[in-house]
Scaffold this motif. Structure first.
Motif, PDB file in Angstrom:
ATOM      1  N   ILE A  32      68.527  52.957  57.004  1.00 36.17           N
ATOM      2  CA  ILE A  32      67.387  52.895  57.051  1.00 36.17           C
ATOM      3  C   ILE A  32      65.493  52.678  56.586  1.00 36.17           C
ATOM      4  N   LEU A  33      66.202  53.404  54.863  1.00 38.14           N
ATOM      5  CA  LEU A  33      64.380  52.474  54.713  1.00 38.14           C
ATOM      6  C   LEU A  33      64.626  50.901  54.663  1.00 38.14           C
ATOM      7  N   CYS A  34      65.834  50.105  54.153  1.00 37.30           N
ATOM      8  CA  CYS A  34      66.276  48.664  54.647  1.00 37.30           C
ATOM      9  C   CYS A  34      65.569  48.794  55.511  1.00 37.30           C
ATOM     10  N   ILE A  35      66.506  48.700  56.947  1.00 36.50           N
ATOM     11  CA  ILE A  35      65.754  48.901  58.414  1.00 36.50           C
ATOM     12  C   ILE A  35      64.328  48.444  58.407  1.00 36.50           C
ATOM     13  N   ALA A  38      62.387  45.797  56.310  1.00 40.59           N
ATOM     14  CA  ALA A  38      62.503  44.238  56.155  1.00 40.59           C
ATOM     15  C   ALA A  38      61.566  44.044  58.080  1.00 40.59           C
ATOM     16  N   ILE A  39      61.472  45.861  59.064  1.00 41.68           N
ATOM     17  CA  ILE A  39      61.134  45.297  59.917  1.00 41.68           C
ATOM     18  C   ILE A  39      59.307  44.822  59.823  1.00 41.68           C
ATOM     19  N   TRP A  40      59.297  46.167  59.074  1.00 40.42           N
ATOM     20  CA  TRP A  40      57.726  45.886  58.876  1.00 40.42           C
ATOM     21  C   TRP A  40      57.130  44.627  58.290  1.00 40.42           C
ATOM     22  N   TYR A  41      58.050  43.884  56.820  1.00 36.10           N
ATOM     23  CA  TYR A  41      58.190  42.740  56.178  1.00 36.10           C
ATOM     24  C   TYR A  41      57.765  41.762  57.167  1.00 36.10           C
ATOM     25  N   SER A  42      58.849  41.217  58.598  1.00 36.39           N
ATOM     26  CA  SER A  42      58.832  40.403  58.959  1.00 36.39           C
ATOM     27  C   SER A  42      57.845  40.393  59.759  1.00 36.39           C
ATOM     28  N   ARG A  43      57.460  41.778  60.611  1.00 38.53           N
ATOM     29  CA  ARG A  43      55.904  41.500  61.279  1.00 38.53           C
ATOM     30  C   ARG A  43      54.608  41.070  60.593  1.00 38.53           C
ATOM     31  N   TYR A  44      54.616  41.520  58.846  1.00 36.60           N
ATOM     32  CA  TYR A  44      53.730  41.665  58.396  1.00 36.60           C
ATOM     33  C   TYR A  44      53.479  39.815  58.091  1.00 36.60           C
ATOM     34  N   SER A  45      54.555  39.186  57.597  1.00 35.87           N
ATOM     35  CA  SER A  45      54.650  38.193  57.021  1.00 35.87           C
ATOM     36  C   SER A  45      54.947  37.571  58.221  1.00 35.87           C
ATOM     37  N   SER A  46      55.092  37.284  59.612  1.00 37.95           N
ATOM     38  CA  SER A  46      54.148  36.217  60.340  1.00 37.95           C
ATOM     39  C   SER A  46      52.550  36.679  60.849  1.00 37.95           C
ATOM     40  N   ALA A  47      52.079  38.092  60.413  1.00 39.54           N
ATOM     41  CA  ALA A  47      51.043  37.458  61.014  1.00 39.54           C
ATOM     42  C   ALA A  47      50.327  36.840  59.851  1.00 39.54           C
ATOM     43  N   GLY A 128      60.000  45.614  47.015  1.00 39.11           N
ATOM     44  CA  GLY A 128      60.874  46.727  48.112  1.00 39.11           C
ATOM     45  C   GLY A 128      61.981  46.718  47.632  1.00 39.11           C
ATOM     46  N   ALA A 129      62.494  45.749  47.178  1.00 42.82           N
ATOM     47  CA  ALA A 129      64.615  46.406  46.467  1.00 42.82           C
ATOM     48  C   ALA A 129      63.944  46.832  45.431  1.00 42.82           C
ATOM     49  N   CYS A 130      63.209  46.891  44.255  1.00 45.68           N
ATOM     50  CA  CYS A 130      62.897  47.517  43.176  1.00 45.68           C
ATOM     51  C   CYS A 130      62.795  49.185  43.613  1.00 45.68           C
ATOM     52  N   GLY A 131      61.889  49.343  44.848  1.00 49.49           N
ATOM     53  CA  GLY A 131      61.040  50.917  45.148  1.00 49.49           C
ATOM     54  C   GLY A 131      62.431  50.803  45.701  1.00 49.49           C
ATOM     55  N   LEU A 135      64.190  54.866  44.983  1.00 46.50           N
ATOM     56  CA  LEU A 135      64.627  55.954  45.646  1.00 46.50           C
ATOM     57  C   LEU A 135      66.296  56.510  45.268  1.00 46.50           C
ATOM     58  N   ALA A 136      67.106  55.426  45.124  1.00 42.43           N
ATOM     59  CA  ALA A 136      67.825  55.622  45.390  1.00 42.43           C
ATOM     60  C   ALA A 136      69.035  55.917  43.733  1.00 42.43           C
ATOM     61  N   ALA A 137      67.948  55.844  42.596  1.00 37.49           N
ATOM     62  CA  ALA A 137      68.294  56.210  41.500  1.00 37.49           C
ATOM     63  C   ALA A 137      68.049  58.104  41.021  1.00 37.49           C
ATOM     64  N   ALA A 138      66.868  57.932  42.124  1.00 36.79           N
ATOM     65  CA  ALA A 138      66.769  59.816  41.711  1.00 36.79           C
ATOM     66  C   ALA A 138      67.315  60.245  42.719  1.00 36.79           C
ATOM     67  N   LEU A 139      67.292  59.863  44.183  1.00 33.14           N
ATOM     68  CA  LEU A 139      68.057  60.396  45.096  1.00 33.14           C
ATOM     69  C   LEU A 139      69.960  60.794  44.205  1.00 33.14           C
ATOM     70  N   ILE A 140      70.321  59.732  43.988  1.00 29.06           N
ATOM     71  CA  ILE A 140      71.949  59.700  43.082  1.00 29.06           C
ATOM     72  C   ILE A 140      71.586  60.929  41.772  1.00 29.06           C
ATOM     73  N   TYR A 141      70.569  60.695  41.066  1.00 25.81           N
ATOM     74  CA  TYR A 141      70.447  61.709  39.761  1.00 25.81           C
ATOM     75  C   TYR A 141      70.311  63.027  40.804  1.00 25.81           C
ATOM     76  N   ARG A 142      69.381  63.427  41.242  1.00 27.35           N
ATOM     77  CA  ARG A 142      69.373  64.691  41.530  1.00 27.35           C
ATOM     78  C   ARG A 142      70.967  65.563  42.211  1.00 27.35           C
ATOM     79  N   GLU A 143      71.030  64.722  43.261  1.00 32.77           N
ATOM     80  CA  GLU A 143      72.584  65.271  43.314  1.00 32.77           C
ATOM     81  C   GLU A 143      74.141  64.665  42.318  1.00 32.77           C
TER      82      GLU A 143
END
Length: 436
Positions: A32-35, A38-47, A128-131, A135-143
């Protein structure tokens, strides 16, 4: 809790694991975060691209308006035209641009709009990929940390149960493989504690039994040694020698009975004794038991009264062993009955069980002795000649038949033993039970 079968687990079984469900939730959040990114960046980049393009065109229009206003109006008209250019116009424009080196081979850095868009896109995607990875590493580490804490608590709890014989302080109730592991560990710890406690009880029982046996054998052995020493005296006359030999014989019989009775009890308690249980008349078994103790009753001057049994009284039992249990009850009643007394044997029957009553006219059993009379070598009084093995043996035999042996005081005086046998006994071995 459902047990997982050995082999490959199905998808539904995997889904029962909380760790798998949590991982699926994490992956869903990241998707969901990736989607959303992507939506935010496409709008921001086009603007941003549109704004830079407008700025570039505004600068050109301003330059043309300062030098040639009519060309500026015409350029604005071309930019504002809503219709798409024709293929001929596009091809003609490309030929003109190629004269000045403006073709597809031109470097992006020469066009500021394209260069800025490329750099912005590159760094935005990298950040964005690093972020998302962080986040994925933090969630997986927590689990993963949660699972490691759970496993460590289980390990520490199991270690305390195994090394220190303590109950498991940490218990986990959840589905999945980890829940099955925790349930198995809890069951293992409970069985281990029960086994250790059973070993302690057996050790204490063995210690007490050895002490009781040594005590019981000490008296007849001492008597035998004395009689043997007397028999070795050449001055002993024939009458005394015969009397001493008879006493030696009685002491040997007593030792033999004690040894055989202890062996029977040991075999019954170890479940190493097979009984031939068949449905047969109970009255015949009772008569055999009465016949075996008739001599003792005559010597004691006690009369045995057997009430009439109900018609067609057939009970599943082993005639030999149940007869021995009834005989032990009769012996106990005869020993505690006064001379000239009476031992009554009665019946009671229902659709579920058959109950046999053995009643004596003795002094009765004290209330503090009732909980202990079925223990080995326990004697409630010194009036009898037994060593305290007949009642425990009778109780073990009755329980082997799926029955119950109990005792109550008779309000009129004496004691009543109740031997209850089921008409349809349950299987005595768990292996005979049908697994559902």
């Amino acid at each position: 809790m459902e047990r997982l079968e050995s082999g490959r687990a199905r998808l539904a079984q995997h889904w029962r694991n909380p760790a798998v469900r949590n991982l699926a939730v994490i992956l869903g959040i990241l998707l969901i975060l990736c989607i959303a990114f992507a939506i935010w960046y496409s709008r921001y980049s086009s603007a941003q691209l549109k704004q830079e393009w407008l700025d570039r065109e505004a600068a050109r229009v301003g330059l043309l308006a300062a030098e040639n206003p009519e060309w500026a109006e015409e350029w604005i008209g071309l930019l504002a035209r809503s219709t798409s250019p024709s293929p001929d116009e596009t091809e003609n424009g490309h030929r003109i641009l190629e004269r000045y080196g403006l073709d597809t081979a031109i470097r992006s850095g020469w066009l500021p709009v394209i260069g800025d868009y490329r750099n912005r896109t590159l760094w935005s995607l990298i950040l964005g990929a690093c972020g998302i990875l962080v986040l994925a590493a933090a969630l997986i580490y927590r689990e993963s940390s949660r699972q490691q804490r759970t496993i460590r608590r289980l390990a520490v709890s199991m270690e305390n149960a195994v090394k220190h014989n303590k109950p498991m302080a940490y218990r986990l109730y959840e589905d999945g493989d980890l829940g099955l592991l925790a349930s198995g560990a809890l069951e293992l710890s409970v069985r281990l504690r029960e086994t250790i406690e059973q070993l302690h009880r057996e050790k204490a029982f063995l210690k007490d039994t050895v002490a009781d046996i040594s005590h019981q054998l000490k008296t007849p052995l001492a008597s035998l040694m004395i009689y043997v020493d007397l028999l070795q005296d050449r001055r002993l006359n024939t009458d005394h020698a015969a009397e001493f030999l008879d006493r030696c014989r009685r002491e040997l019989d007593r030792m033999e009975w004690l040894t055989l009775t202890l062996l029977k009890l040991a075999r019954l308690e170890a479940d190493a004794l097979e009984m031939n249980i068949n449905e047969s008349p109970l009255q015949a078994t009772v008569q055999e038991a009465v016949s075996s103790v008739s001599r003792l009753a005559e010597d004691k001057g006690v009369r045995i009264v057997v009430n009439a049994a109900p018609a067609s009284l057939a009970v599943p039992h082993d005639a030999h062993w149940l007869g021995e249990a009834i005989a032990n009850l009769l012996k106990n009643a005869i020993e505690h009955s006064p001379a000239g007394g009476e031992v009554a044997l009665g019946w009671e029957q229902s659709n579920v069980f058959t109950r046999l009553h053995v009643q004596d006219q003795g002094p009765g059993i004290r209330a503090q002795d009732l909980p202990h009379i079925f223990k080995k070598f326990y004697r409630s009084s010194d009036s009898g000649s037994g060593v305290g093995l007949g009642l425990p043996l009778a109780k073990s035999i009755v329980e082997k038949h799926g029955g119950v042996l109990s005792v109550t005081d008779n309000p009129a005086g004496g004691t009543i033993f109740h031997l209850t046998l089921p008409l349809h006994p349950f299987p005595s071995s768990p292996s005979n039970l049908t697994e559902l």
